[in-house]
Design a protein around this motif. Structure first.
Motif, PDB file in Angstrom:
ATOM      1  N   GLU A  35       0.817  -1.215   0.000  1.00  0.00           N
ATOM      2  CA  GLU A  35       0.000   0.000   0.000  1.00  0.00           C
ATOM      3  C   GLU A  35       0.854   1.270   0.000  1.00  0.00           C
ATOM      4  OE1 GLU A  35      -3.437  -2.175   2.748  1.00  0.00           O
ATOM      5  OE2 GLU A  35      -2.088  -0.676   3.606  1.00  0.00           O
ATOM      6  N   SER A  40      -5.961   4.706  -1.002  1.00  0.00           N
ATOM      7  CA  SER A  40      -7.097   3.786  -1.076  1.00  0.00           C
ATOM      8  C   SER A  40      -8.142   4.328  -2.049  1.00  0.00           C
ATOM      9  CB  SER A  40      -7.709   3.640   0.316  1.00  0.00           C
ATOM     10  OG  SER A  40      -8.859   2.863   0.284  1.00  0.00           O
ATOM     11  N   TYR A  42      -6.785   0.506  -3.044  1.00  0.00           N
ATOM     12  CA  TYR A  42      -5.474   0.074  -3.495  1.00  0.00           C
ATOM     13  C   TYR A  42      -5.497  -0.820  -4.732  1.00  0.00           C
ATOM     14  CZ  TYR A  42      -4.162   1.880   1.057  1.00  0.00           C
ATOM     15  OH  TYR A  42      -3.969   2.701   2.133  1.00  0.00           O
ATOM     16  N   ALA A  45      -7.741  -7.416  -5.003  1.00  0.00           N
ATOM     17  CA  ALA A  45      -7.006  -8.435  -4.252  1.00  0.00           C
ATOM     18  C   ALA A  45      -7.802  -9.732  -4.266  1.00  0.00           C
ATOM     19  CB  ALA A  45      -6.775  -7.980  -2.819  1.00  0.00           C
ATOM     20  N   LEU A  59      -8.372  -7.236   4.483  1.00  0.00           N
ATOM     21  CA  LEU A  59      -7.944  -6.496   3.291  1.00  0.00           C
ATOM     22  C   LEU A  59      -8.997  -5.474   2.875  1.00  0.00           C
ATOM     23  CD1 LEU A  59      -6.393  -9.336   1.077  1.00  0.00           C
ATOM     24  CD2 LEU A  59      -5.161  -7.523   2.298  1.00  0.00           C
ATOM     25  N   TRP A  64      -8.846  -2.466   0.060  1.00  0.00           N
ATOM     26  CA  TRP A  64      -8.683  -3.283  -1.140  1.00  0.00           C
ATOM     27  C   TRP A  64     -10.059  -3.714  -1.652  1.00  0.00           C
ATOM     28  CZ3 TRP A  64      -3.948  -4.374  -3.426  1.00  0.00           C
ATOM     29  CH2 TRP A  64      -2.819  -3.996  -2.688  1.00  0.00           C
TER      30      TRP A  64
END
Length: 204
Positions: A35, A40, A42, A45, A59, A64
């Motif tokens: 990160e 954000s 990011y 994921a 996360l 994420w």
């Protein structure tokens, strides 16, 4: 290891890591490096073998855009309950890590997380997982993988660095270090996990 049976009988000691501060701090440190220098959200994921969604939720809370995939339906039901309770956005997918494309998880993932799936697979499954991760990962992706070293033990034999590099030939191992998780004594004595985090970055 038969995770279907484990969740059916309520045996999931790996969830204890959520309450183990040294492990959580190390996890946060590793993700924080991904990160660093960014704002954000990011990026996308993927949590492989998400189980009850513990780390997928973490996360998502950090910013994420998370998808969790698992083959065990009962684990995914536990994950759905946790996601709802924490009021976060996590997409949960029923699928096999050796056939991610068929599962419909999408692609372009900047961060791929595996907190203990790869090291329990057979050799041909590890090869398949490596190819599937290649197919869904972004060009600048990072893979964070929690691994028990290869050893004769019940349930999970583990894997060594060579086995990881063989399954992920398009990736470079850039960091290896202990997870700092202290397993309950019976598991520590019987299985000797000695687990480590591996960071792999996509090459070229």
């Amino acid at each position: 290891m038969n995770y279907e049976l484990a969740y059916r009988i309520g045996f999931h000691p790996w969830e204890d890591a959520e309450a183990h501060s040294p492990f959580v701090e190390k996890f946060s440190e590793l993700v924080g490096e991904e990160e660093s220098g960014r704002e954000s959200p990011y990026g996308a994921a993927l949590d492989l073998g998400t189980g009850s969604g513990i780390w997928a939720i973490q996360l998502a809370k950090r910013g994420w855009q998370v998808t969790g995939v698992d083959l065990v339906e009962k684990a995914l039901r536990r994950a759905e309950e946790r996601v709802k309770a924490d009021d976060v956005a996590v997409k949960l997918v029923h699928g096999d890590v050796t056939s991610l494309s068929s599962a419909g998880v999408g692609s372009g993932y900047r961060l791929v997380l595996d907190t203990g799936t790869f090291h329990g697979l057979k050799d041909h499954q590890r090869t398949a997982m490596g190819k599937e991760v290649d197919s869904i990962a972004a060009p600048d992706a990072t893979l964070l993988m929690l691994v028990w070293p290869r050893r004769r033990r019940p349930l999970i034999r583990g894997v060594d660095r060579g086995g990881i590099e063989e399954a992920f030939p398009g990736w470079t191992v850039t960091d290896v270090g202990p997870s700092h998780f202290q397993a309950p004594k019976p598991i520590e004595v019987l299985l000797r996990p000695n687990e480590h985090w591996y960071r792999l970055c996509r090459s070229g």
